[in-house]
Design a protein around this motif. Structure first.
Motif, PDB file in Angstrom:
ATOM      1  N   ASN A  47      28.323  78.970 -68.625  1.00  0.00           N
ATOM      2  CA  ASN A  47      27.485  80.154 -68.765  1.00  0.00           C
ATOM      3  C   ASN A  47      26.074  79.842 -69.225  1.00  0.00           C
ATOM      4  O   ASN A  47      25.126  80.455 -68.774  1.00  0.00           O
ATOM      5  CB  ASN A  47      28.130  81.139 -69.752  1.00  0.00           C
ATOM      6  CG  ASN A  47      29.249  81.903 -69.070  1.00  0.00           C
ATOM      7  OD1 ASN A  47      29.163  82.180 -67.880  1.00  0.00           O
ATOM      8  ND2 ASN A  47      30.292  82.217 -69.817  1.00  0.00           N
ATOM      9  N   TYR A  48      25.961  78.915 -70.122  1.00  0.00           N
ATOM     10  CA  TYR A  48      24.612  78.640 -70.597  1.00  0.00           C
ATOM     11  C   TYR A  48      23.952  77.495 -69.828  1.00  0.00           C
ATOM     12  O   TYR A  48      22.758  77.308 -69.902  1.00  0.00           O
ATOM     13  CB  TYR A  48      24.568  78.391 -72.112  1.00  0.00           C
ATOM     14  CG  TYR A  48      25.046  77.051 -72.571  1.00  0.00           C
ATOM     15  CD1 TYR A  48      24.181  75.962 -72.565  1.00  0.00           C
ATOM     16  CD2 TYR A  48      26.346  76.858 -73.020  1.00  0.00           C
ATOM     17  CE1 TYR A  48      24.613  74.719 -72.989  1.00  0.00           C
ATOM     18  CE2 TYR A  48      26.775  75.633 -73.450  1.00  0.00           C
ATOM     19  CZ  TYR A  48      25.916  74.562 -73.431  1.00  0.00           C
ATOM     20  OH  TYR A  48      26.327  73.337 -73.843  1.00  0.00           O
ATOM     21  N   LEU A  49      24.744  76.759 -69.075  1.00  0.00           N
ATOM     22  CA  LEU A  49      24.139  75.664 -68.309  1.00  0.00           C
ATOM     23  C   LEU A  49      23.307  76.190 -67.153  1.00  0.00           C
ATOM     24  O   LEU A  49      22.177  75.804 -66.930  1.00  0.00           O
ATOM     25  CB  LEU A  49      25.206  74.720 -67.775  1.00  0.00           C
ATOM     26  CG  LEU A  49      24.634  73.629 -66.859  1.00  0.00           C
ATOM     27  CD1 LEU A  49      23.892  72.584 -67.642  1.00  0.00           C
ATOM     28  CD2 LEU A  49      25.734  72.995 -66.025  1.00  0.00           C
ATOM     29  N   THR A  50      23.914  77.089 -66.384  1.00  0.00           N
ATOM     30  CA  THR A  50      23.222  77.578 -65.201  1.00  0.00           C
ATOM     31  C   THR A  50      23.297  79.100 -65.112  1.00  0.00           C
ATOM     32  O   THR A  50      24.275  79.713 -65.521  1.00  0.00           O
ATOM     33  CB  THR A  50      23.793  76.934 -63.917  1.00  0.00           C
ATOM     34  OG1 THR A  50      23.111  77.468 -62.795  1.00  0.00           O
ATOM     35  CG2 THR A  50      25.278  77.191 -63.781  1.00  0.00           C
ATOM     36  N   ARG A  51      22.234  79.709 -64.607  1.00  0.00           N
ATOM     37  CA  ARG A  51      22.240  81.147 -64.398  1.00  0.00           C
ATOM     38  C   ARG A  51      21.399  81.469 -63.179  1.00  0.00           C
ATOM     39  O   ARG A  51      20.497  80.709 -62.809  1.00  0.00           O
ATOM     40  CB  ARG A  51      21.689  81.883 -65.615  1.00  0.00           C
ATOM     41  CG  ARG A  51      20.253  81.517 -65.913  1.00  0.00           C
ATOM     42  CD  ARG A  51      19.604  82.478 -66.879  1.00  0.00           C
ATOM     43  NE  ARG A  51      18.174  82.157 -66.973  1.00  0.00           N
ATOM     44  CZ  ARG A  51      17.304  82.833 -67.701  1.00  0.00           C
ATOM     45  NH1 ARG A  51      17.724  83.861 -68.431  1.00  0.00           N
ATOM     46  NH2 ARG A  51      16.033  82.503 -67.718  1.00  0.00           N
ATOM     47  N   ARG A  52      21.693  82.594 -62.553  1.00  0.00           N
ATOM     48  CA  ARG A  52      20.919  82.992 -61.389  1.00  0.00           C
ATOM     49  C   ARG A  52      19.751  83.877 -61.833  1.00  0.00           C
ATOM     50  O   ARG A  52      19.903  84.731 -62.690  1.00  0.00           O
ATOM     51  CB  ARG A  52      21.821  83.743 -60.402  1.00  0.00           C
ATOM     52  CG  ARG A  52      21.097  84.111 -59.132  1.00  0.00           C
ATOM     53  CD  ARG A  52      22.057  84.512 -58.042  1.00  0.00           C
ATOM     54  NE  ARG A  52      22.675  83.350 -57.417  1.00  0.00           N
ATOM     55  CZ  ARG A  52      23.405  83.417 -56.307  1.00  0.00           C
ATOM     56  NH1 ARG A  52      23.614  84.591 -55.733  1.00  0.00           N
ATOM     57  NH2 ARG A  52      23.925  82.334 -55.783  1.00  0.00           N
ATOM     58  N   VAL A  53      18.590  83.654 -61.256  1.00  0.00           N
ATOM     59  CA  VAL A  53      17.385  84.370 -61.658  1.00  0.00           C
ATOM     60  C   VAL A  53      16.668  84.914 -60.426  1.00  0.00           C
ATOM     61  O   VAL A  53      16.575  84.216 -59.411  1.00  0.00           O
ATOM     62  CB  VAL A  53      16.420  83.431 -62.420  1.00  0.00           C
ATOM     63  CG1 VAL A  53      15.172  84.176 -62.858  1.00  0.00           C
ATOM     64  CG2 VAL A  53      17.104  82.804 -63.607  1.00  0.00           C
ATOM     65  N   GLU A  54      16.171  86.160 -60.514  1.00  0.00           N
ATOM     66  CA  GLU A  54      15.371  86.726 -59.427  1.00  0.00           C
ATOM     67  C   GLU A  54      13.898  86.439 -59.681  1.00  0.00           C
ATOM     68  O   GLU A  54      13.423  86.531 -60.809  1.00  0.00           O
ATOM     69  CB  GLU A  54      15.570  88.245 -59.345  1.00  0.00           C
ATOM     70  CG  GLU A  54      17.007  88.685 -59.162  1.00  0.00           C
ATOM     71  CD  GLU A  54      17.555  88.338 -57.788  1.00  0.00           C
ATOM     72  OE1 GLU A  54      16.786  88.437 -56.809  1.00  0.00           O
ATOM     73  OE2 GLU A  54      18.735  87.965 -57.699  1.00  0.00           O
ATOM     74  N   VAL A  55      13.179  86.120 -58.651  1.00  0.00           N
ATOM     75  CA  VAL A  55      11.742  85.870 -58.760  1.00  0.00           C
ATOM     76  C   VAL A  55      11.054  86.708 -57.686  1.00  0.00           C
ATOM     77  O   VAL A  55      11.212  86.435 -56.505  1.00  0.00           O
ATOM     78  CB  VAL A  55      11.401  84.386 -58.516  1.00  0.00           C
ATOM     79  CG1 VAL A  55       9.952  84.112 -58.881  1.00  0.00           C
ATOM     80  CG2 VAL A  55      12.330  83.488 -59.290  1.00  0.00           C
TER      81      VAL A  55
END
Lengths: 261, 261
Positions: A47-55
């Motif tokens: 959970n804290y290693l990778t997350r999806r982000v909108e740009v």
DNA sequence: CTCTTTTATTGATCTACATCAAATTTAAAC
DNA sequence: GTTTAAATTTGATGTAGATCAATAAAAGAG
């Protein structure tokens, strides 16, 4: 610029259905897979290693009217905190040299990595700018090194990934540098981007060209007028077709032949 | 080609006193140092890990008359067994692309590495050709990975070294790609090679130019005639002086100014 | 040393692309 | 929708560097 860390897509219009790349077709797989697999301890850290982000290229309300920021994901020379994989959309990578002259050093499509070449450096080598509404997977370097202790194969995968990426980038660069004539260069470029998009879209001949003529020309080291003329010529010669942002390669063979000159 | 594994220099003429680079000024230091330091067990392995090799453009007696091989240190696509550091002389790196077109992708001077970017790949990315009588330090990859188990800092140093090298190479490439005019390109090239040689020679303005005009032109993507004209022009403008293979930069300031355009 | 071959320089011409300028299309603002 | 601004295309012209050709200078061979 807007960064929203959940997957709700803003400004989604009818024809703009973003195509998210599958993890199976993502270069980050070598990193994500050993973590998410059978090792429970590491799975928890996921959970804290990778997350999806909108740009997205939205106008910020906090800015004066008629001023919108570019959708900069990360900036050259700023401290490196994370590396990224493109989930959807296209990014352009810009680099200022020592003399302050800015150049476009590449584009990134879904499934491709960004900033991975600076993983063991302190700062980003280039800036990444979203062309349209994009999304990325963000992998924090601190967490990554923490996980490396737990997953021994991760370290090895990481090194191999970096070497492979560096090699591919070199080849891509060479494909551009070696060419003499502008049509040859453009043919190589069009084939290259279509091929890279085919990896996740499955279609080797059609792509949505979100990159502006100006940016393509800049990347290829020619003027936009020259590029424009060439695109027109290619259309007359039935090598490509262009309507709106839809680019279709009509004759892969002829284009390949042209690109080899 | 002749490979002799001891340091006796062949064909040493009066003015050809090869300048061996000091280990302190060598990029391989990050690898050699942790091995050769306090750890006795690894110090013992030193003999088979690295050795100095002469590479000279001699005519082989086993070949038919009037046929001499190029002094190829390693060849693209062949299995990778070792990486190298230049001890003395200059190497050119050649790469064939997918279509079989060969290009010069760079030059290497004393203290600089070769093939290190392919360390974790199976084969060499490019071929290395000695320009004149050169010598190198050879580091075997098998031994290197064996030593990595023993020296924990070696692994880390290795990764950092690779990242750094990849970054520097990228910058070097960009210095070439970005330039538009040929004089600007040449100025940047001359400054670049003198600067790199200065690291071990201490002299930033004078070098022995062992690279042929043809090779320089090829690397810079221009014709030898164009290069020749530019060198003449630079001499008339008192930017450089050339007698024999001796190149001197007369005005660093003007050259820098020119290279920034 | 002389002779031969390779490499480098200089000259004349030609062409691809840059540059300047205007028209047209597309996108954004209202 | 209309208006305005930005991006793209097309045209006319100039120039840097490629190409073809001929010397000139080094470098090897004997």
């Amino acid at each position: 610029m807007t960064l929203s860390s959940k997957t709700t897509k803003k400004n989604a219009t009818q024809h703009k259905h973003p195509r998210y790349v599958d993890c199976d077709n993502c270069s980050m797989q070598a990193i994500c897979q050993p973590i998410g697999s059978d090792n429970q301890a590491i799975d928890l850290t996921n959970n804290y290693l990778t997350r999806r982000v909108e740009v997205s290229t939205e106008q910020s309300s906090s800015l004066p009217l008629n001023q919108s920021t570019d959708a900069i994901l990360f900036e050259q020379a700023k401290p490196l905190t994370a590396i990224f994989a493109v989930c959807s959309g296209t990014f352009k990578l810009c680099q200022k040299n020592d003399e302050g002259v800015e150049r476009i050093v590449g584009f990134r499509f879904p499934g491709e990595l960004m900033a991975e070449d600076a993983l063991f450096l302190e700062t980003y080598n280039y800036s990444a700018v979203a062309l349209g509404d994009n999304s990325v997977c963000e992998v924090f370097v601190d967490s990554l090194s923490a996980c490396s202790q737990l997953a021994p194969e991760l370290q090895q995968n990481l090194i191999q990934l970096l070497t492979k990426q560096s090699y591919e980038q070199q080849r891509n660069a060479q494909a551009i540098t070696g060419k003499k004539s502008a049509d040859c260069l453009l043919a190589a470029f069009l084939l290259n981007i279509c091929q890279r998009n085919a990896k996740h879209s499955g279609n080797e001949t059609t792509i949505e060209l979100t990159i502006s003529r100006q940016d393509i020309a800049c990347f290829l080291g020619m003027r936009r007028e020259t590029l424009s003329r060439l695109l027109s010529k290619f259309q007359h010669e039935q090598l490509i077709s262009l309507n709106g942002k839809q680019l279709t390669l009509l004759s892969l063979n002829h284009l390949k032949q042209l690109s080899n000159q």
